[in-house]
Design a protein around this motif. Structure first.
Motif, mmCIF file in Angstrom:
data_model
loop_
_atom_site.group_PDB
_atom_site.id
_atom_site.type_symbol
_atom_site.label_atom_id
_atom_site.label_comp_id
_atom_site.label_asym_id
_atom_site.label_seq_id
_atom_site.Cartn_x
_atom_site.Cartn_y
_atom_site.Cartn_z
ATOM 1 N N HIS A 82 0.783 -1.085 0.034
ATOM 2 C CA HIS A 82 0.056 0.062 -0.080
ATOM 3 C C HIS A 82 0.836 1.282 0.029
ATOM 4 N N THR A 122 -1.954 -7.567 -0.082
ATOM 5 C CA THR A 122 -2.758 -6.878 -0.918
ATOM 6 C C THR A 122 -3.504 -7.624 -1.877
ATOM 7 N N LYS A 135 -11.361 -1.136 10.162
ATOM 8 C CA LYS A 135 -11.510 -2.115 9.153
ATOM 9 C C LYS A 135 -11.776 -3.472 10.108
ATOM 10 N N TYR A 187 -16.794 5.437 3.419
ATOM 11 C CA TYR A 187 -15.287 5.792 3.394
ATOM 12 C C TYR A 187 -15.058 6.857 2.397
ATOM 13 N N THR A 236 -6.414 7.278 5.918
ATOM 14 C CA THR A 236 -7.619 7.619 6.647
ATOM 15 C C THR A 236 -7.365 8.948 7.369
HETATM 16 C C1 PLP Z 1 -2.733 -2.214 2.910
HETATM 17 C C2 PLP Z 1 -3.058 -1.064 3.624
HETATM 18 N N1 PLP Z 1 -2.047 -0.477 4.405
HETATM 19 C C3 PLP Z 1 -2.229 0.426 5.150
HETATM 20 C C4 PLP Z 1 -3.441 1.258 4.985
HETATM 21 C C5 PLP Z 1 -3.356 2.563 5.670
HETATM 22 O O1 PLP Z 1 -4.291 2.678 6.743
HETATM 23 P P1 PLP Z 1 -5.013 3.964 7.178
HETATM 24 O O2 PLP Z 1 -6.102 4.333 5.977
HETATM 25 O O3 PLP Z 1 -5.547 3.525 8.397
HETATM 26 O O4 PLP Z 1 -3.978 5.050 7.619
HETATM 27 C C6 PLP Z 1 -4.332 0.880 4.278
HETATM 28 C C7 PLP Z 1 -5.687 1.632 4.434
HETATM 29 O O5 PLP Z 1 -6.287 1.580 3.039
HETATM 30 C C8 PLP Z 1 -4.124 -0.414 3.593
HETATM 31 O O6 PLP Z 1 -5.083 -0.927 3.029
#
Ligand code: PLP
Ligand code: PLP
Lengths: 501, 450, 501, 450
Positions: C186, C234, C286, D103, D325
């Motif tokens: 991500h 992912t 989530k 979201y 987020t």
């Molecule tokens: C695989 C992955 N890592 C990290 C994040 C980041 O998390 P956050 O949105 O809570 O900062 C996400 C969020 O969509 C994610 O899907």
């Protein structure tokens, strides 16, 4: 801008018996689904003797919370409401419902108290009701108030029982068997009279929309219980001979009931108690901004002159010399209970909150603005539609679509066409004395832009009635549903779902 | 540029008002008020001046703080109004603005949310009660009883109504007041004498479980009613039907009751929900609104208010009732409640009340001088008799912050009434038991000392 | 059934600058309008020295409450949400958000407390957090937890600071400047590494969707801070060489960061702490059902092995021998504060409520159902779309619309066509290593009927891509808006309204 | 027919699961888990077993009851988190399910509610702060400060950050932690030495009103920053801007702050709202999401997330921040709050705080030995110095149920901190004054007696 699409989607994947906007709970059901809101207590089964236990099946739908939430969210989004747009339903005073009222009513100190608690554990609630009675008495110019009636109609029936008690006390009850109502009266008035065991005499309206004085006098006699009068009346007009009317009834030994559905015109403008009424109900769900709840709850406090006070329903709230409040003893002449407990308390809390917020000046301003808005809208519409009785209106007015009717477009068609313009229709076909009636009440909380837009929509429809009547008759096209078949609904009633068994 | 309005909800500026006056062709609203007697125009009312929202909130919170909520300590008051668990989703759904701020669905095309939800309420209650038809609500349980009697009078052409004395006092009292309208004769007799009084009556009205919680054998009463051409009206409680044979299976022609326990806050007794159900053959005598299924012009299913020729806005003095504004939101709330609870949850809630009441009864009757006042089986509440007057014991308990009810105005039965539900906590039960122990022991000693 | 109309209507009568679904607050504004939520305090003006007083105009819109309520009600109704339908956004775990969690979080005892209150006035809150830490530690197989990070990305950054502290302590920090991330990672992973002052080395995936072991080993060295690894990754796949991967990193002196975004696959299935991770974050928005709030808030508790505990951010919650809870003293090696206070407490309350509701068995069942639902949906879709890496998936899977792309229909087109079918689209174009990626996460709270309906919709779209691709490209037709011009939005940014002055 | 699931939110029946397994072609989910090391598969976790909703509610209510809410007595704690009046309509609107359970608006066609509301938030804040651009939120005030420093570092290419010691301690501490990432040098100096330290710095960070409530002359600091090629970052508080010249008019290049007072509950410090604003020229350096206006294919106005090439999901390690987020719901809440309050209401709320703080300051300084700790003018909070240590006095007050804060970790300034807002009640003020009177008198006597 007119109606637009939104994101509401029905519960995907659920098969409905016929094409539908949203499945029924029974269609979402699947055997074996359950949430876990409450559990346990299994030992109860053996505690209930066999002969009493439920043998009938209990086929309530089994659905889990995620689906229930979507279902009711979808349903809600199918509704037009004051929170989504102008709702000019005449006689219903669909004004803005302040959110603070709801928050207050949901405080544990108001929502989580039981009517059988002792007085000393509900002092705040008793004080609120005591003070609300006082506010209403002052506002209406009456001497005493009961907050108990659940709605206007409930108050009407209550009042007629008070009238009966009053006449009984004077030894008059046996002969007084007729209640007079104008032909413009709301249906609850004659229905309440009938429930009270009385006959109904209908008196016609005069050319200016008043109760016809001559006919009234002719109808009066010593067999008359009283007159039920709405003022401003259901045409939105202030009765021009009000004092004469009341005097005549009183002279005949009758009493005058005020139907206060239109009280939103009178706050700080005039007190019914100064005008000749012996009592008046208040629809707090209209005048005092409590939400109409998709049909109810409302509340219909009844305000009376001193002569009727002894008969008021039990329980009465009194204030002691030490400043504490309590349920008084049953008054000896009280008609008794008219419902289980104090009234629609949660609604009354909202009304009290509203009145406290606005205060004397704010309430007066509300009525003033309501009257001005109605006259303004009338001015914008008077060229396109017939005006039922053409004089200054109070907080609402009644148009007639008679002209459009000749073009092939009924009042109902106009109403449905308004839906496509993004508005809730006005009240239609009431009062009965106006053909193709469109009863419009803008209230004081619609901004001028909205009044202008509503007028423009109405005028567009009038124009289309001339040029393209069939397009008006085809409305609504942009609502969730097209016109519904009410005739077959009544002919072949389906009043609940049918579960496949 | 500052709020000059006295009504904080008014969107009108002075400029708006000036423009509107101009369009109307007047200088002041008073020019529109010529029909009002001069001496009555614009009186001073003597009401307080307005407040800001924060001031109102503070003021009302201080009033609310002067009430003792059920959650603030041991609580055993019940009867028609019950402290029940309300799932969190219920108010979130039922109080959405689109339900809350709509009115009676006069225009079905833009009111399908209300109409379908109420149709579902009717269907759910009809299943629960095993009755053919349920209307869309009456004001509360008491007016539902009174309207049931009126309906029976219409259906039978008789004017005598017989009601059991073990029906909730408030319901009976309301019936008696209502009866003054059409001049009905109301006889209140013990439940076990209902059948014997059926002759010539429009209906027999029985409550099961009765106001003291006792289970009542309804069948013979229904049979007696039918044998003499009367209707059987059963006063019922929603949760009881999850475990007990429902009115429709017991022979009731009309089933009525207080629907508040179905997810509606107690709110000092209102707004609540009058449940009203009947058999299909009697539907055209039914009071109140009814929603029915139909189709729209495109063939899509939809719902409408139907059988309106029973109603006041059409039939006026010939209507089956004068009711107009009803308790639709409470019906929608009940529908959401039942959908969330499902049969499993509803049963569990009912069972909890029964189990806890019986456990408590055992513990209380172990105290010297304490006994259950009724002979037969009971459901989720019971009356406890001690050497003390019910009222006295109630007050003594209240001093220890334990709230119970005394007799429900039943003239010749004294004691305290104990209602249990799924909300009745272990600690509350312990508090009650030990308080009753202490107080009645004290009373016994006082008597002994005399 | 697909998307249907509802009653949403924009504020009638308000003129918008251009055609619009709903006017802006600035367009609803009218000078002189005001509510009365708070008033008074005029004496303040003279208490502020002239030089400090605001001279800039303050052109906030003037609107009364009735209009504000309608405005935001309309806006809300324009949103698709979990409460309105299936929202299979991959990597985001859009499961049902229980309403009881919201009610609990709004209790005054949780919502109306200030982070600067003394410990003895917030014992319940401290206990809740202490217990939540314990629950998370047990669930992940880690030794210590900080609840402070506001989201996953915040936790990543925090963890890298912990890594830095760890390496510093060993005198290693100066040379360790590289963080390894797989190419499927991500975007927050490399971004967090960069924020921490590190270089990023990207390692490719192997043919089975794992991080490529050979490439990883090649990338490792004594300049490596550590590896950031998402597992299941992912692609929705469980890393097949996880322990080898972790071992290799550890051997190189690096640490392994677990990106726990996909923890919804692992509850009771496997503990990251047993698999070689040195720490892992949890996206409670989530995995633990807290509402995503239109983009946030979330919360990203970070669970660590003992070796990282000394560095955790201040304040830490401790339990005293007398059973009371308090903010412990700043640990000497702590990295310090990473935000003002304890964390997104209101969100943590919801997570705690959820975990307490489900319990060990319920949580395990949730992951089990999530995995089953994903594999079921994959089975229903595998014939119509290319499967990126074809082996059993965990709680989500990634399809490729490459086949459709050849027919002229992109992944984005498929997504938009799903809108017309009444569904929220899946995540598109992520992970970057799958062309035309469609990343689908059904979660455990969608009923089977809905999964079937979603699959049917996807398959219909695949069919239309073959037979009528232009119709797919024209989607959405039934949403509030057609496709938006994102290019000119970025080229000519309009980032706020322009008020006529 | 009964709930056999352990997860009460699971709609899957065993029949559903069986059918799904069958379609997948397996007997058990474990067949899908072959990649998981056997020894790690399906561990016992040692978590408690699940509960019903009512049980959870009871349990959590008991935890909540162990906290002392601000409303439960005199309360003067403030700073970045403030007890402010939240109009009733705010949560009704912002917590609607359609906002709450959506979201990030990745699909703008079905997310216009979020997008327009956030666009309105940006516009409202930009007006309030007189800044060109506002992003759609940071985590909280502290991370907004840290990200502002990072942004200044990016924009200037310098690594020295100078922050006033009168910036909230928590904000400073967070900056210091964040700075460890890219190895920035952070210097904390008294506000009046900021300008002197501008040389070579990426930014000067000043707070106005400062953490003690003092009004700060920002202009010369901004000028000094600009003169040496640095940016001026102003930490601000939303309500103060209703009465004080806003950052944009004082020369700030970046304005940051804690947005919680805009209608968001205190909730022990989160979730809150990091406000982040800057000048147009710097927008492409800005962290976080930004919503922009555009048109759809039919020409209708709509909104989208824009300038996304700054963001992690596009730019990965080159992004301006790692934030994904964020706190969008808080931004929507703030938009609803500001729309409801309007300029009139916002000013009134701010004025109330100022007026009450000054009135209280007068009363407190009339007590022997009590003095305001700062020399210059203050806004809606102030530090009070007495003969007692701040911490001691705070604890003594707490014993009387009067909650105040002691110094905000400012190492060399001791005293108690008194924050006022429109929520500060007359009775609370009286309680504080008389408690301080009593306690300090006692302390004086104790000293005298020694
Ligand atoms: C695989 C992955 N890592 C990290 C994040 C980041 O998390 P956050 O949105 O809570 O900062 C996400 C969020 O969509 C994610 O899907
Ligand atoms: C003129 C008039 N009278 C009486 C009523 C009955 O009031 P309620 O609906 O509160 O029973 C109404 C309600 O619509 C009305 O408009």
């Amino acid at each position: 801008m007119t109606a637009i699409r939104t994101q509401v989607v029905p519960e995907s994947g659920v098969k409905t018996a016929v094409p539908a906007l949203e499945p029924l709970l029974s269609e979402i059901h699947q055997a074996g689904r359950a949430g876990r809101h409450v559990r346990g207590g299994e030992e109860a089964d053996t505690l209930i003797p066999q002969q009493f236990r439920r043998r009938a099946s209990l086929d309530l739908p089994e659905i889990t919370e995620p689906q229930v939430v979507r279902h009711f969210t979808h349903l809600a989004q199918l509704n037009y409401a004051v929170d989504t747009g102008m709702y000019p339903l005449g006689s219903c005073t669909m004004k803005y419902n302040p959110k603070v009222n709801d928050r207050i009513a949901s405080l544990a100190g108001f929502a989580d108290i039981h009517p059988r608690q002792d007085d000393d554990t509900i002092q705040g609630a008793l004080r609120l009701m005591f003070e609300l009675q006082d506010l209403l008495a002052k506002l209406t110019g009456m001497d005493a108030v009961t907050l108990q009636p659940a709605a206007g109609a409930h108050a009407e029936f209550t009042a007629l029982l008070l009238f009966k008690a009053h006449h009984s006390k004077r030894g008059d009850d046996a002969k007084r068997r007729r209640v007079i109502v104008p032909d413009s009266a709301h249906g609850t008035n004659p229905a309440s009279a009938a429930m009270s065991g009385y006959a109904v005499t209908t008196v016609k309206s005069d050319a200016r929309g008043n109760i016809d004085l001559t006919s009234l006098k002719a109808a009066l006699g010593d067999d008359v219980v009283g007159l039920m009068l709405t003022n401003p009346n259901t045409l939105g007009l202030f009765e021009e001979h009000l004092r004469e009317v009341c005097d005549a009834v009183h002279q005949a030994g009758g009493l005058v009931y005020g139907d206060g559905a239109n009280m939103n015109a009178l706050l700080g403008v005039a007190r019914p108690g100064d005008l000749g009424f012996d009592c008046i109900h208040i629809n707090v769900h209209k005048t005092f901004s409590t939400p109409h709840g998709a049909g109810g709850p409302g509340a219909g406090p009844l305000c009376v002159k001193a002569k009727l006070e002894p008969f008021l329903p039990h329980p009465r709230i009194t204030k002691d010399s030490d400043g504490s409040y309590r349920r008084g003893p049953t008054p000896p002449e009280s008609i008794g209970r008219i419902r289980s407990f104090f009234g629609n308390f949660g609604v009354l809390v909202r009304a009290y909150t509203y009145m406290t917020t606005l205060g004397e000046e704010g309430l007066a301003e509300a009525s003033n603005d309501a009257i001005l808005a109605a006259n303004y809208l009338l001015a914008l519409l008077r060229d396109s539609y017939d005006v039922a009785f053409d004089r200054p209106c109070m907080h609402e007015f009644v148009l007639s679509a008679s002209r459009q009717k000749k073009q092939g477009v009924s009042g109902l068609d106009v109403a449905k066409a308004l839906i496509d313009e993004g508005f809730h229709p006005p009240t239609v076909y009431f009062p009965l004395i106006v053909p193709e009636a469109l009863m419009i009440e803008p209230t004081e909380t619609e901004p001028r832009e909205t009044l202008d837009a509503f007028a423009a929509a109405m005028n567009r429809i009038a124009e289309r009635a001339k040029t393209d009547p069939s397009s008006v008759k085809a409305a609504p096209q942009h609502a969730p549903l097209a016109r519904l078949d009410e005739v077959s609904a009544a002919r072949y009633p389906k009043l609940k779902w049918l579960r496949p068994t | 540029m500052s709020g000059t309005n006295s009504n904080p909800y008014s969107p009108h500026t002075d400029a708006d008002r000036a423009a509107m006056l101009k369009r109307v062709g007047i200088k002041s609203v008073d020019e529109l008020l010529t029909a009002i007697p001069r001496d009555a125009l614009r009186p001073r009312l003597g009401l307080p001046t307005g407040m800001s929202e924060i001031e109102v909130q503070v003021h009302l919170e201080s009033l609310a703080a002067k009430n003792r909520p059920a959650a603030a300590g041991p609580f055993f008051i019940g009867g028609p109004v019950q402290r029940r668990y309300i799932p969190a989703a219920v108010p979130v759904l039922a109080l959405r603005g689109e339900f809350l701020t709509a009115y009676t669905p006069y225009q079905p095309e833009v009111s399908q949310g209300t109409l379908q939800a109420v149709f579902e309420y009717q269907s759910l209650l009809s299943e629960l009660l095993a009755m053919d038809v349920v209307n869309s609500s009456m004001y509360d349980g008491s007016t539902a009883v009174a309207e049931a009697a009126f309906m029976a009078v219409r259906a039978t052409g008789r004017k005598k109504v017989v009601i059991a004395r073990e029906v909730y006092y408030q319901f009976r009292a309301t019936l008696e007041t209502y009866a003054k309208g059409p001049d009905l004769e109301v006889f209140a007799v013990p439940t076990d004498q209902l059948a014997a009084n059926a002759g010539g009556s429009a209906c027999l009205i029985v409550q099961h479980p009765d106001s003291f919680g006792a289970l009542v054998d309804v069948r013979p009463i229904a049979e007696a009613a039918h044998a003499s051409g009367a209707l059987c009206v059963q006063v019922t409680e929603p949760h009881a039907n999850a475990l007990l044979e429902p009115p429709g299976a017991l022979g009731a022609d009309i089933a009525v009751g207080e629907g508040q326990p179905l997810g509606i806050p107690m709110s000092l007794g209102g707004p609540h929900l009058g449940i009203f159900a009947t058999r299909e053959a009697l539907v055209r005598q039914m009071p109140g609104r009814i929603v029915g299924e139909t189709r729209d012009a495109r063939g899509t299913r939809g719902f409408v208010n139907t059988l309106q020729t029973r109603e006041q806005h059409i039939r006026r003095e010939k209507a089956t009732s004068n009711i107009c504004t009803n308790e639709a939101l409470a019906a929608i709330t009940a529908a959401a409640y039942l959908a969330l609870m499902g049969p499993t949850g509803l049963r569990a809630a009912a069972r909890n009340g029964v189990a806890k009441a019986h456990a408590l009864a055992s513990r209380l009757t172990a105290i010297p001088g304490c006994a259950i006042a009724m002979d037969g089986p009971f459901f989720d509440r019971f009356q406890l008799r001690t050497q003390m007057r019910g009222r006295e014991l109630k007050h003594a308990l209240a001093k220890e912050n334990v709230l119970v009810d005394d007799g429900l105005h039943h003239e010749d039965r004294d004691g305290i009434l104990i209602q249990c539900t799924e909300m009745t906590g272990e600690e509350e039960a312990n508090a009650l038991v030990s308080a009753v122990q202490r107080i009645t022991a004290g009373a016994r000693e006082a008597v002994a000392a005399r």
